[in-house]
Design a protein around this motif. Structure first.
Motif, PDB file in Angstrom:
ATOM      1  N   TYR A  20       0.848  -1.187   0.000  1.00  0.00           N
ATOM      2  CA  TYR A  20       0.000   0.000   0.000  1.00  0.00           C
ATOM      3  C   TYR A  20       0.889   1.243   0.000  1.00  0.00           C
ATOM      4  O   TYR A  20       1.764   1.413   0.861  1.00  0.00           O
ATOM      5  CB  TYR A  20      -0.905   0.007   1.233  1.00  0.00           C
ATOM      6  CG  TYR A  20      -2.007   1.056   1.177  1.00  0.00           C
ATOM      7  CD1 TYR A  20      -3.105   0.868   0.352  1.00  0.00           C
ATOM      8  CD2 TYR A  20      -1.925   2.208   1.943  1.00  0.00           C
ATOM      9  CE1 TYR A  20      -4.111   1.814   0.296  1.00  0.00           C
ATOM     10  CE2 TYR A  20      -2.923   3.156   1.893  1.00  0.00           C
ATOM     11  CZ  TYR A  20      -4.022   2.966   1.059  1.00  0.00           C
ATOM     12  OH  TYR A  20      -5.021   3.895   0.994  1.00  0.00           O
ATOM     13  N   PHE A  21       0.678   2.134  -0.999  1.00  0.00           N
ATOM     14  CA  PHE A  21       1.491   3.335  -1.150  1.00  0.00           C
ATOM     15  C   PHE A  21       0.641   4.579  -0.864  1.00  0.00           C
ATOM     16  O   PHE A  21      -0.546   4.622  -1.212  1.00  0.00           O
ATOM     17  CB  PHE A  21       2.038   3.446  -2.581  1.00  0.00           C
ATOM     18  CG  PHE A  21       3.179   2.495  -2.870  1.00  0.00           C
ATOM     19  CD1 PHE A  21       4.491   2.937  -2.832  1.00  0.00           C
ATOM     20  CD2 PHE A  21       2.924   1.159  -3.170  1.00  0.00           C
ATOM     21  CE1 PHE A  21       5.531   2.069  -3.104  1.00  0.00           C
ATOM     22  CE2 PHE A  21       3.960   0.285  -3.436  1.00  0.00           C
ATOM     23  CZ  PHE A  21       5.277   0.738  -3.414  1.00  0.00           C
ATOM     24  N   VAL A  22       1.270   5.565  -0.264  1.00  0.00           N
ATOM     25  CA  VAL A  22       0.627   6.865  -0.049  1.00  0.00           C
ATOM     26  C   VAL A  22       1.582   7.938  -0.564  1.00  0.00           C
ATOM     27  O   VAL A  22       2.757   7.985  -0.164  1.00  0.00           O
ATOM     28  CB  VAL A  22       0.317   7.122   1.437  1.00  0.00           C
ATOM     29  CG1 VAL A  22      -0.265   8.532   1.607  1.00  0.00           C
ATOM     30  CG2 VAL A  22      -0.662   6.076   1.964  1.00  0.00           C
ATOM     31  N   LEU A  23       1.083   8.781  -1.445  1.00  0.00           N
ATOM     32  CA  LEU A  23       1.861   9.899  -1.963  1.00  0.00           C
ATOM     33  C   LEU A  23       1.321  11.166  -1.309  1.00  0.00           C
ATOM     34  O   LEU A  23       0.175  11.555  -1.537  1.00  0.00           O
ATOM     35  CB  LEU A  23       1.722   9.981  -3.494  1.00  0.00           C
ATOM     36  CG  LEU A  23       2.458  11.129  -4.183  1.00  0.00           C
ATOM     37  CD1 LEU A  23       3.967  11.006  -3.979  1.00  0.00           C
ATOM     38  CD2 LEU A  23       2.129  11.153  -5.676  1.00  0.00           C
ATOM     39  N   ARG A  24       2.157  11.823  -0.444  1.00  0.00           N
ATOM     40  CA  ARG A  24       1.672  12.957   0.313  1.00  0.00           C
ATOM     41  C   ARG A  24       2.814  13.936   0.561  1.00  0.00           C
ATOM     42  O   ARG A  24       3.878  13.557   1.067  1.00  0.00           O
ATOM     43  CB  ARG A  24       1.077  12.480   1.646  1.00  0.00           C
ATOM     44  CG  ARG A  24       0.518  13.621   2.520  1.00  0.00           C
ATOM     45  CD  ARG A  24      -0.203  13.070   3.740  1.00  0.00           C
ATOM     46  NE  ARG A  24       0.670  12.218   4.539  1.00  0.00           N
ATOM     47  CZ  ARG A  24       0.278  11.058   5.050  1.00  0.00           C
ATOM     48  NH1 ARG A  24      -0.933  10.603   4.838  1.00  0.00           N
ATOM     49  NH2 ARG A  24       1.121  10.348   5.783  1.00  0.00           N
ATOM     50  N   GLU A  25       2.589  15.187   0.177  1.00  0.00           N
ATOM     51  CA  GLU A  25       3.505  16.289   0.460  1.00  0.00           C
ATOM     52  C   GLU A  25       4.944  15.968   0.070  1.00  0.00           C
ATOM     53  O   GLU A  25       5.893  16.127   0.838  1.00  0.00           O
ATOM     54  CB  GLU A  25       3.440  16.656   1.954  1.00  0.00           C
ATOM     55  CG  GLU A  25       2.089  17.183   2.386  1.00  0.00           C
ATOM     56  CD  GLU A  25       2.071  17.535   3.854  1.00  0.00           C
ATOM     57  OE1 GLU A  25       3.069  17.233   4.550  1.00  0.00           O
ATOM     58  OE2 GLU A  25       1.072  18.121   4.291  1.00  0.00           O
TER      59      GLU A  25
END
Length: 807
Positions: free
Chosen positions: A711-716
């Motif tokens: 699971y990947f999260v792209l944030r800031e």
């Protein structure tokens, strides 16, 4: 002497004509001071010989022949007699050695001489089949002097019809409303009167308001007999039709009218035997920002034009060679206008009319001129290489779907389907799209064979038939092939180009004979009767065609690299069915723009040298997409049924990567897509999350079971990798890095940093030597160079290792 060249007939021919008799023609106007002296230097001798024989400066002028047709008629009468000198005189005065005789069986002067048993005439005509003859001056053929057409005053009874309805004339309308009127052309006004006694005109036409003039070459018929009509279209949408009682009178009036409204800069168009002449708005690749005015004329199958450009000269487009002829609509000043797109041999031209009716007239005329007109090879709709489109289409289809088919070309198709498809090609070959499933392979192969069998003259020409066969008497293969090459060079240009395309295709088929069982002999058995247009086939005909196929490389100067490329493509095509090959030998692949949907696909040509940047920019140009300053577009490779994708490095060879797909379990599931590349600037301030398949070690050809789902999260500006959606345990954190060169994302390998797109300021790379193709047809990118170079960032990525799960 070499008996292969110096035959008994040729020696006898030289003796019969003799130097003195030959000079009575070639030196008929030679002045004493122009004669060549025995002690003249070599340079002067070369100049004299060139002037005498190549330029024909001193040759005797024939009297009594006013037209080339009269010369041709005299030639046909001369070749059945013994006087070879008379034949030579006529031939080198402008008669056509291949002129039509009017006899359906003995259709050329050579065949007439053969019928009459004139051996020396046959020998002379044969050897001069390969000579360049002078162009005969036929200024007098127009039927009237140009000085008369320059007259500012014309008067004559003409038939006239006028009305305002926005539709074209019909024969019924012409018969009902046509009236004979006394007409005058003076000081730029065409006036029409009730009769020649009336002093007040019924109406006047200001010629300066004319936007186009249509000249009908076919007669129209009234109760009083045939008339020769022409139409005048005004900016006010008024239409006038006039009819003259003779073609001479029609030409005189139309020339004088055109002379008044066509400006001096486009006066060269008046020399054309035009069917339609006038003014249009245009855009071309030199300037797409604004519409400009140009002057156009249709002469047979050519569109001649003078554009509103500095130092512009007359140019032309061969309408039967158009790769694209389509209508689109644009909004201009709040009004919807129709635009006609023409693409031909390295140029793209947009045109639209002053009015809707004006546009309809031009569109109709251009479509007619671009269509097939007759059954001769040169009258077909042609590709940019002068090969009939029907041939290119059939060859491309068979190459894609038939190389691995057993006994290809020897199987028969459905006669009704073949007839229907052939008729569709003859009606408008450009609009026929051959598709697997819709069209059967055997039907397409029969269409190709039927087309070659039914054209007016054989592809190898009936006139050359005895020479092709006689070449088999030469035992030395190299000499025999050289002789074939001589015959090929003597063919008309369209025949020569078509033969080259066909023999290349048959050579490709034979290279796959281990699969399809069609070796050169088997192919020759099928095609000999088509190419010679004979009933059945003889062993000699088969041997000639077999020779042509076997010696394709030598006959058409094919280099070793081209042969290797053909072998590579053949292996690829026969292993992976979902590919296409263009007639030029390049692969045709389907590329998607932004997403994989039918409306977003483009069939484009990929050569062995095409790089990812070139492919990207060609596709953007075709789609007329101009990236914004901060947008980055790149080519992405997608495999594993769309689950895995990666951006190609801008210098990466596209064809090399595509060929690797043949090693995948399902090659047909792989594809290329051109889309925006998400940069760090785009990512900041946004949050994007989802599952992607992830693997640390690089792999050239990837399988889905080698990846782990994370699971990947792209944030800031950070890419966070979690084991699952609970976000309870962060495995890895990837950070966007900024340096003096670019924004980058390091994912797999921090040791190898490569750019996905070119450095900022680098000139955009596009196809130069070879044009991209849409649907197997060439299309020229029309974006201006000033918009070509866009600010691009750089990404630090290893091009062969970065795959991500496609969302």
């Amino acid at each position: 002497m070499d008996t292969i060249i110096w035959s008994n007939e040729l020696i006898e021919l030289f003796i019969v004509i003799g130097n003195k008799r030959a000079n009575s023609f070639w030196a008929g106007k030679l002045q004493p001071e122009e004669e060549l002296h025995m002690d003249s230097p070599l340079e002067k001798r070369i100049t004299f010989i060139t002037q005498k024989y190549k330029e024909g400066r001193f040759r005797k002028t024939l009297m009594g022949y006013k037209t080339k047709e009269e010369l041709n008629k005299a030639l046909c009468a001369a070749v059945v007699k013994q006087d070879v000198l008379e034949t030579m005189t006529l031939l080198f005065s402008g008669a056509d050695v291949m002129c039509a005789t009017g006899d359906p069986v003995y259709s050329t002067p050579y065949l007439l001489a053969k019928k009459a048993g004139q051996r020396l005439q046959m020998e002379f005509l044969y050897h001069n089949k390969f000579s360049d003859f002078p162009n005969y001056d036929t200024d007098f053929e127009s039927g009237f002097s140009q000085d008369a057409s320059h007259s500012t005053f014309l008067c004559e009874f003409l038939y006239k019809v006028s009305y305002n309805a926005a539709k074209l004339f019909t024969d019924r309308k012409l018969k009902e409303d046509c009236n004979k009127r006394w007409c005058t052309l003076e000081s730029g006004f065409l006036s029409y009167y009730e009769n020649d006694k009336t002093t007040t005109p019924n109406g006047m036409i200001d010629i300066s308001e004319v936007i186009c003039l249509v000249v009908h070459k076919e007669d129209s018929f009234l109760n009083t007999g045939a008339i020769f009509t022409f139409e005048i279209y005004l900016l006010s949408e008024r239409i006038f039709l006039f009819g003259a009682e003779t073609a001479h009178s029609q030409r005189k009036w139309t020339w004088a009218i055109a002379k008044h409204f066509v400006p001096f800069v486009a006066e060269c168009l008046l020399k054309r035997d035009y069917d339609l002449i006038g003014q249009l708005y245009y855009k071309d690749c030199h300037n797409l920002d604004q519409w400009r005015k140009g002057w156009f004329a249709i002469d047979k199958s050519s569109l001649h034009f003078c554009l509103e450009m500095e130092n512009a000269q007359e140019d032309s487009i061969h309408l039967r060679r158009l790769q694209e002829l389509t209508i689109s609509s644009v909004i201009q000043n709040g009004e919807k206008i129709d635009v006609l797109l023409l693409v031909e041999k390295g140029r793209t031209l947009y045109i639209h009319g002053h009015t809707k009716l004006n546009f309809t007239v031009w569109h109709t005329a251009i479509e007619k001129a671009a269509s097939t007109d007759g059954n001769a090879l040169q009258d077909q709709q042609l590709s940019k290489n002068d090969v009939p489109i029907i041939m290119n289409s059939c060859i491309a289809f068979v190459t894609q779907y038939g190389l691995g088919s057993k006994h290809i070309y020897s199987k028969n198709g459905d006669p009704s389907h073949v007839s229907e498809l052939l008729e569709s090609f003859k009606k408008d070959a450009r609009s026929v799209k051959l598709r697997a499933g819709t069209h059967q392979l055997e039907d397409v192969t029969d269409v190709l064979k039927c087309f070659l069998s039914q054209i007016d003259d054989a592809l190898l020409t009936k006139e050359l038939y005895p020479f092709w066969i006689s070449a088999l008497d030469i035992q030395n293969e190299k000499e025999r092939v050289r002789k074939y090459g001589t015959f090929i060079q003597s063919l008309p240009p369209v025949n020569r180009a078509t033969l080259a395309a066909l023999i290349e295709h048959l050579y490709r088929v034979h290279k796959c004979s281990e699969i399809n069982f069609m070796n050169p002999h088997n192919l020759a058995m099928v095609f000999s009767s088509c190419l010679f247009q004979t009933k059945g086939h003889t062993s000699e005909e088969v041997n000639v065609i077999e020779d042509l196929i076997k010696n394709y490389v030598q006959l058409f100067d094919i280099n070793e690299d081209q042969v290797k490329q053909m072998d590579t493509e053949n292996r690829f095509i026969t292993k992976w069915k979902d590919t296409q090959v263009s007639q030029a030998g390049d692969l045709l692949i389907e590329v998607y723009v932004e997403r994989k949907e039918p409306d977003c696909s483009i069939i484009i040509r990929v050569s062995p040298l095409t790089e990812a940047e070139e492919l990207t920019n060609d596709v953007l140009g075709i789609k007329n997409i101009i990236p914004n300053k901060d947008e980055i577009w790149a080519a992405f490779e997608v495999i594993e049924n769309g689950e895995l994708e990666r951006p190609l490095h801008y210098t990466e060879n596209v064809l090399e990567q595509v060929l690797h797909w043949s090693s995948l379990p399902e090659p047909g599931s792989a594809y290329l897509v051109i889309k925006k590349f998400l940069t760090a600037d785009n990512a900041k301030g946004n949050v994007k999350a989802g599952y992607m398949k992830y693997k640390e070690e690089p792999s050239k050809l990837l399988s889905g079971n080698k990846f782990q789902e994370r699971y990947f999260v792209l944030r800031e500006g950070n890419l966070l990798l979690y084991k699952d959606m609970k976000l309870s345990f962060k495995l890895v954190s990837f950070t966007y890095e900024k340096n003096k060169h670019s924004w980058g994302l390091t994912v797999y390998s921090e040791k190898h940093h490569c750019d996905i797109w070119p450095p900022a300021g680098k000139a955009r790379k596009q196809s130069i030597t070879k044009n991209p193709k849409i649907g197997g047809l060439p299309l020229i990118p029309i974006q201006q160079e000033k918009n070509a170079s866009k600010t691009r960032g750089n990404a630090e990525v290893s091009p062969s290792t970065l795959y991500s799960y496609a969302s």
